[in-house]
Design a protein around this motif. Structure first.
Motif, PDB file in Angstrom:
ATOM      1  N   TRP A 121     -27.608  34.056  52.843  1.00  0.00           N
ATOM      2  CA  TRP A 121     -27.293  33.997  54.280  1.00  0.00           C
ATOM      3  C   TRP A 121     -28.051  35.073  55.032  1.00  0.00           C
ATOM      4  N   LEU A 122     -28.117  34.906  56.333  1.00  0.00           N
ATOM      5  CA  LEU A 122     -28.853  35.860  57.164  1.00  0.00           C
ATOM      6  C   LEU A 122     -28.093  37.176  57.324  1.00  0.00           C
ATOM      7  N   GLY A 123     -26.762  37.070  57.289  1.00  0.00           N
ATOM      8  CA  GLY A 123     -25.959  38.279  57.456  1.00  0.00           C
ATOM      9  C   GLY A 123     -25.880  38.733  58.897  1.00  0.00           C
ATOM     10  N   GLY A 155     -35.880  29.526  58.329  1.00  0.00           N
ATOM     11  CA  GLY A 155     -36.551  29.766  57.050  1.00  0.00           C
ATOM     12  C   GLY A 155     -37.982  29.275  57.090  1.00  0.00           C
ATOM     13  N   GLY A 156     -38.775  29.737  56.129  1.00  0.00           N
ATOM     14  CA  GLY A 156     -40.182  29.341  56.109  1.00  0.00           C
ATOM     15  C   GLY A 156     -40.665  28.946  54.725  1.00  0.00           C
ATOM     16  N   GLY A 157     -39.720  28.674  53.822  1.00  0.00           N
ATOM     17  CA  GLY A 157     -40.084  28.245  52.475  1.00  0.00           C
ATOM     18  C   GLY A 157     -39.997  26.724  52.348  1.00  0.00           C
ATOM     19  N   ASP A 158     -40.197  26.235  51.138  1.00  0.00           N
ATOM     20  CA  ASP A 158     -40.134  24.790  50.902  1.00  0.00           C
ATOM     21  C   ASP A 158     -38.788  24.208  51.313  1.00  0.00           C
ATOM     22  N   SER A 159     -37.706  24.943  51.035  1.00  0.00           N
ATOM     23  CA  SER A 159     -36.377  24.422  51.379  1.00  0.00           C
ATOM     24  C   SER A 159     -36.272  24.192  52.878  1.00  0.00           C
ATOM     25  N   ALA A 160     -36.686  25.173  53.660  1.00  0.00           N
ATOM     26  CA  ALA A 160     -36.545  25.068  55.113  1.00  0.00           C
ATOM     27  C   ALA A 160     -37.370  23.897  55.651  1.00  0.00           C
ATOM     28  N   LEU A 161     -38.597  23.777  55.154  1.00  0.00           N
ATOM     29  CA  LEU A 161     -39.450  22.705  55.674  1.00  0.00           C
ATOM     30  C   LEU A 161     -38.968  21.332  55.212  1.00  0.00           C
ATOM     31  N   GLU A 162     -38.484  21.302  53.984  1.00  0.00           N
ATOM     32  CA  GLU A 162     -37.938  20.036  53.473  1.00  0.00           C
ATOM     33  C   GLU A 162     -36.689  19.643  54.274  1.00  0.00           C
ATOM     34  N   GLU A 163     -35.834  20.624  54.513  1.00  0.00           N
ATOM     35  CA  GLU A 163     -34.602  20.341  55.254  1.00  0.00           C
ATOM     36  C   GLU A 163     -34.917  19.952  56.688  1.00  0.00           C
ATOM     37  N   VAL A 176     -37.050  27.777  62.993  1.00  0.00           N
ATOM     38  CA  VAL A 176     -37.234  29.182  63.355  1.00  0.00           C
ATOM     39  C   VAL A 176     -37.621  29.964  62.103  1.00  0.00           C
ATOM     40  N   HIS A 177     -38.760  30.643  62.193  1.00  0.00           N
ATOM     41  CA  HIS A 177     -39.230  31.426  61.045  1.00  0.00           C
ATOM     42  C   HIS A 177     -39.667  32.809  61.520  1.00  0.00           C
ATOM     43  N   ARG A 178     -39.414  33.806  60.690  1.00  0.00           N
ATOM     44  CA  ARG A 178     -39.640  35.193  61.130  1.00  0.00           C
ATOM     45  C   ARG A 178     -41.106  35.621  61.139  1.00  0.00           C
ATOM     46  N   ARG A 179     -41.977  34.791  60.549  1.00  0.00           N
ATOM     47  CA  ARG A 179     -43.405  35.154  60.496  1.00  0.00           C
ATOM     48  C   ARG A 179     -44.243  34.041  61.102  1.00  0.00           C
ATOM     49  N   GLU A 180     -45.555  34.276  61.097  1.00  0.00           N
ATOM     50  CA  GLU A 180     -46.509  33.288  61.597  1.00  0.00           C
ATOM     51  C   GLU A 180     -46.865  32.322  60.458  1.00  0.00           C
ATOM     52  N   PHE A 182     -46.263  30.504  56.627  1.00  0.00           N
ATOM     53  CA  PHE A 182     -45.141  29.966  55.855  1.00  0.00           C
ATOM     54  C   PHE A 182     -45.292  30.298  54.379  1.00  0.00           C
ATOM     55  N   ARG A 183     -44.181  30.494  53.737  1.00  0.00           N
ATOM     56  CA  ARG A 183     -44.171  30.681  52.288  1.00  0.00           C
ATOM     57  C   ARG A 183     -44.264  29.324  51.581  1.00  0.00           C
ATOM     58  N   ALA A 184     -43.922  28.284  52.299  1.00  0.00           N
ATOM     59  CA  ALA A 184     -43.852  26.941  51.707  1.00  0.00           C
ATOM     60  C   ALA A 184     -45.226  26.475  51.215  1.00  0.00           C
ATOM     61  N   ILE A 187     -48.549  21.231  51.112  1.00  0.00           N
ATOM     62  CA  ILE A 187     -48.168  19.836  51.362  1.00  0.00           C
ATOM     63  C   ILE A 187     -46.923  19.756  52.266  1.00  0.00           C
ATOM     64  N   MET A 188     -45.996  20.687  52.057  1.00  0.00           N
ATOM     65  CA  MET A 188     -44.775  20.691  52.874  1.00  0.00           C
ATOM     66  C   MET A 188     -45.096  21.128  54.307  1.00  0.00           C
ATOM     67  N   ILE A 189     -46.002  22.091  54.420  1.00  0.00           N
ATOM     68  CA  ILE A 189     -46.389  22.573  55.755  1.00  0.00           C
ATOM     69  C   ILE A 189     -47.079  21.430  56.511  1.00  0.00           C
ATOM     70  N   ALA A 241     -31.742  28.079  55.640  1.00  0.00           N
ATOM     71  CA  ALA A 241     -32.431  27.620  54.421  1.00  0.00           C
ATOM     72  C   ALA A 241     -33.391  28.704  53.963  1.00  0.00           C
ATOM     73  N   ILE A 242     -32.811  29.852  53.624  1.00  0.00           N
ATOM     74  CA  ILE A 242     -33.658  30.996  53.252  1.00  0.00           C
ATOM     75  C   ILE A 242     -33.533  31.290  51.753  1.00  0.00           C
ATOM     76  N   GLY A 243     -33.193  30.280  51.000  1.00  0.00           N
ATOM     77  CA  GLY A 243     -33.151  30.428  49.542  1.00  0.00           C
ATOM     78  C   GLY A 243     -31.743  30.511  48.983  1.00  0.00           C
ATOM     79  N   HIS A 244     -31.657  30.413  47.681  1.00  0.00           N
ATOM     80  CA  HIS A 244     -30.384  30.534  46.968  1.00  0.00           C
ATOM     81  C   HIS A 244     -30.491  31.661  45.950  1.00  0.00           C
ATOM     82  N   ASP A 284     -30.227  24.251  37.820  1.00  0.00           N
ATOM     83  CA  ASP A 284     -30.936  23.191  38.557  1.00  0.00           C
ATOM     84  C   ASP A 284     -31.346  23.685  39.931  1.00  0.00           C
ATOM     85  N   ARG A 285     -32.645  23.888  40.124  1.00  0.00           N
ATOM     86  CA  ARG A 285     -33.099  24.310  41.444  1.00  0.00           C
ATOM     87  C   ARG A 285     -33.711  23.142  42.196  1.00  0.00           C
ATOM     88  N   THR A 286     -33.636  21.961  41.634  1.00  0.00           N
ATOM     89  CA  THR A 286     -34.299  20.806  42.236  1.00  0.00           C
ATOM     90  C   THR A 286     -33.341  19.905  42.997  1.00  0.00           C
TER      91      THR A 286
HETATM   92  P1  NAP Z   1     -38.123  30.824  49.315  1.00  0.00           P
HETATM   93  O1  NAP Z   1     -39.368  30.180  48.832  1.00  0.00           O
HETATM   94  O2  NAP Z   1     -37.717  32.138  48.739  1.00  0.00           O
HETATM   95  O3  NAP Z   1     -38.284  30.989  50.894  1.00  0.00           O
HETATM   96  C1  NAP Z   1     -37.314  31.643  51.634  1.00  0.00           C
HETATM   97  C2  NAP Z   1     -37.760  31.674  53.071  1.00  0.00           C
HETATM   98  O4  NAP Z   1     -36.714  32.232  53.831  1.00  0.00           O
HETATM   99  C3  NAP Z   1     -39.012  32.496  53.299  1.00  0.00           C
HETATM  100  O5  NAP Z   1     -39.840  31.888  54.245  1.00  0.00           O
HETATM  101  C4  NAP Z   1     -38.456  33.803  53.838  1.00  0.00           C
HETATM  102  O6  NAP Z   1     -39.280  34.423  54.788  1.00  0.00           O
HETATM  103  C5  NAP Z   1     -37.230  33.351  54.559  1.00  0.00           C
HETATM  104  N1  NAP Z   1     -36.210  34.399  54.549  1.00  0.00           N
HETATM  105  C6  NAP Z   1     -35.676  35.040  53.488  1.00  0.00           C
HETATM  106  N2  NAP Z   1     -34.768  35.940  53.891  1.00  0.00           N
HETATM  107  C7  NAP Z   1     -34.757  35.870  55.246  1.00  0.00           C
HETATM  108  C8  NAP Z   1     -34.023  36.550  56.241  1.00  0.00           C
HETATM  109  N3  NAP Z   1     -33.124  37.478  55.934  1.00  0.00           N
HETATM  110  N4  NAP Z   1     -34.260  36.249  57.532  1.00  0.00           N
HETATM  111  C9  NAP Z   1     -35.171  35.292  57.861  1.00  0.00           C
HETATM  112  N5  NAP Z   1     -35.883  34.600  56.957  1.00  0.00           N
HETATM  113  C10 NAP Z   1     -35.673  34.886  55.659  1.00  0.00           C
HETATM  114  O7  NAP Z   1     -36.828  29.893  49.136  1.00  0.00           O
HETATM  115  P2  NAP Z   1     -36.729  28.282  49.152  1.00  0.00           P
HETATM  116  O8  NAP Z   1     -37.440  27.739  50.291  1.00  0.00           O
HETATM  117  O9  NAP Z   1     -35.268  27.980  49.000  1.00  0.00           O
HETATM  118  O10 NAP Z   1     -37.464  27.858  47.824  1.00  0.00           O
HETATM  119  C11 NAP Z   1     -37.010  28.359  46.555  1.00  0.00           C
HETATM  120  C12 NAP Z   1     -37.856  27.756  45.438  1.00  0.00           C
HETATM  121  O11 NAP Z   1     -37.564  26.361  45.324  1.00  0.00           O
HETATM  122  C13 NAP Z   1     -39.347  27.866  45.697  1.00  0.00           C
HETATM  123  O12 NAP Z   1     -39.992  28.071  44.477  1.00  0.00           O
HETATM  124  C14 NAP Z   1     -39.709  26.520  46.268  1.00  0.00           C
HETATM  125  O13 NAP Z   1     -41.069  26.165  46.032  1.00  0.00           O
HETATM  126  C15 NAP Z   1     -38.752  25.619  45.503  1.00  0.00           C
HETATM  127  N6  NAP Z   1     -38.467  24.402  46.291  1.00  0.00           N
HETATM  128  C16 NAP Z   1     -39.316  23.338  46.133  1.00  0.00           C
HETATM  129  C17 NAP Z   1     -39.103  22.201  46.871  1.00  0.00           C
HETATM  130  C18 NAP Z   1     -40.018  21.051  46.704  1.00  0.00           C
HETATM  131  O14 NAP Z   1     -41.075  21.217  46.123  1.00  0.00           O
HETATM  132  N7  NAP Z   1     -39.662  19.872  47.173  1.00  0.00           N
HETATM  133  C19 NAP Z   1     -38.050  22.118  47.782  1.00  0.00           C
HETATM  134  C20 NAP Z   1     -37.221  23.234  47.928  1.00  0.00           C
HETATM  135  C21 NAP Z   1     -37.452  24.373  47.181  1.00  0.00           C
HETATM  136  P3  NAP Z   1     -40.637  35.159  54.352  1.00  0.00           P
HETATM  137  O15 NAP Z   1     -41.585  34.062  54.024  1.00  0.00           O
HETATM  138  O16 NAP Z   1     -41.013  35.938  55.567  1.00  0.00           O
HETATM  139  O17 NAP Z   1     -40.275  36.017  53.188  1.00  0.00           O
END
Ligand code: NAP
Length: 313
Positions: A121-123, A155-163, A176-180, A182-184, A187-189, A241-244, A284-286
């Motif tokens: 969570w963002l906290g 969020g800016g990772g795969d989860s955020a873009l997928e969601e 909304v993402h904190r940077r310019e 993406f970590r994603a 293909i997702m971007i 959607a900032i990760g688990h 299971d992260r999928t």
């Molecule tokens: P992630 O890759 O760790 O990305 C988390 C994102 O949340 C990052 O963009 C990060 O920003 C942002 N974030 C983290 N803490 C934050 C905060 N306090 N405030 C604002 N933003 C914050 O997590 P994920 O997207 O859940 O992905 C996890 C793993 O699962 C990855 O390996 C991903 O590839 C995989 N996954 C794959 C798929 C797919 O292929 N279909 C789908 C979902 C997940 P910064 O970039 O600035 O750090």
């Protein structure tokens, strides 16, 4: 065959979400008298969702907390014991395995780790108290409720873009993402950028989630970290959607974990330690669905049963 109980417990199941509770139903029906430790988030992620519409068998939908409670009752009916408690330390170096549960050590012949993964969570102010009232960490679970309404994803990772992509089935989405950057993955971007229903709000953090007078999400306070501009953006569905974070801390250095802390499966429900099995989101992260977690719980319990039987229990 009559079962002999060589240890205090035949099987301890850690976690009482869909995975743990389903493992408990199967293990209890196999007369293993499982002990389920409910952990810090009893009921797991379903206990913080509202209506579940995709769990088979409920054509009208079912409330998440009710579904998970029903599973618990079903397991108890066959003799499963549920206790509040969190494993703070584990010794899996030999059997019986030893678990430190809030200061008390217990022993078990086998272990099912179904501790799940907790949403990060963002906290920020407002976030926790508005979970289930507009704040969510699961687009698949809750997206449907925001059809035609204002949706924001953080969020800016795969989860955020997928969601974000998924949620455009229901409405326009502000990402909304904190940077310019993406970590994603690229293909997702590309997919998200090609989706005209997604609006990107970059270099921006959310400072607070605000409710209306009825206590549901009404807006998010955004701050552009480049310009410093602060704006209250109207929103109905606020998806984080900032990760688990997989709940594997007590097992670090014992169970084989991947770089993010998820258990690495050795096939089926097996971990690298004989007699320790995994079930659900902790591995299971999928898929991360209630039904897949339940299926994994079933697999783990069947493996426990066969393992103990092969040992002559
Ligand atoms: P992630 O890759 O760790 O990305 C988390 C994102 O949340 C990052 O963009 C990060 O920003 C942002 N974030 C983290 N803490 C934050 C905060 N306090 N405030 C604002 N933003 C914050 O997590 P994920 O997207 O859940 O992905 C996890 C793993 O699962 C990855 O390996 C991903 O590839 C995989 N996954 C794959 C798929 C797919 O292929 N279909 C789908 C979902 C997940 P910064 O970039 O600035 O750090």
């Amino acid at each position: 065959m009559a079962l002999t109980f060589l240890y205090m417990h035949n099987v301890v199941i850690l976690g009482s979400g869909c995975a743990g509770n389903t493992a408990a139903i199967y293990a209890a029906r196999a007369s293993l008298k499982p002990l389920v430790l409910m952990g810090r988030e009893p009921g797991g992620q379903l206990s913080i969702t509202s209506e579940v519409e995709n769990f088979p068998g409920f054509p009208e939908g079912v409330m998440g907390p009710q579904l998970v409670e029903n599973m618990k009752l079903q397991a108890e009916r066959f003799g499963a014991e549920f206790r509040h408690g969190t494993v703070v330390e584990a010794d899996l170096s030999k059997r019986p395995f030893r678990l430190n549960v809030d200061g008390d050590w217990i022993e078990t012949a086998t272990l099912v780790v179904a501790t799940g993964a907790s949403a990060r969570w963002l906290g920020i102010p407002g976030e926790q108290k508005l979970i289930g009232k507009g704040v969510s960490s699961c687009a698949t679970c809750d997206g449907f409720f925001y059809r035609g309404l204002k949706i924001m994803v953080v969020g800016g990772g795969d989860s955020a873009l997928e969601e974000a992509n998924f949620l455009t089935r229901f409405s326009n989405v502000m990402l909304v993402h904190r940077r310019e950057e993406f970590r994603a993955s690229k293909i997702m971007i590309d997919r998200a950028k090609a989706n005209p229903k997604i609006e990107f709000v970059l270099n921006t953090v959310v400072e607070e989630v605000l409710a209306n007078e009825t206590g549901v999400v009404a807006s998010a306070r955004l701050r552009n970290i480049v310009t410093g501009e602060i704006k209250d953006q109207e929103v109905d569905g606020f998806f984080v959607a900032i990760g688990h974070i997989p709940n594997t801390k007590p097992f670090v250095g014992q169970l084989t974990l991947d770089e993010d802390g998820y258990i690495v499966s050795q096939g089926g429900a097996r971990t690298n330690i004989t007699g320790v099995f995994h079930a659900g989101d902790v591995q299971d992260r999928t898929y991360r669905q209630a039904i897949t977690a339940s299926g994994a719980g079933c697999m783990a319990a069947i493996e426990v049963e066969r393992f103990l039987e092969a040992e002559g229990h």
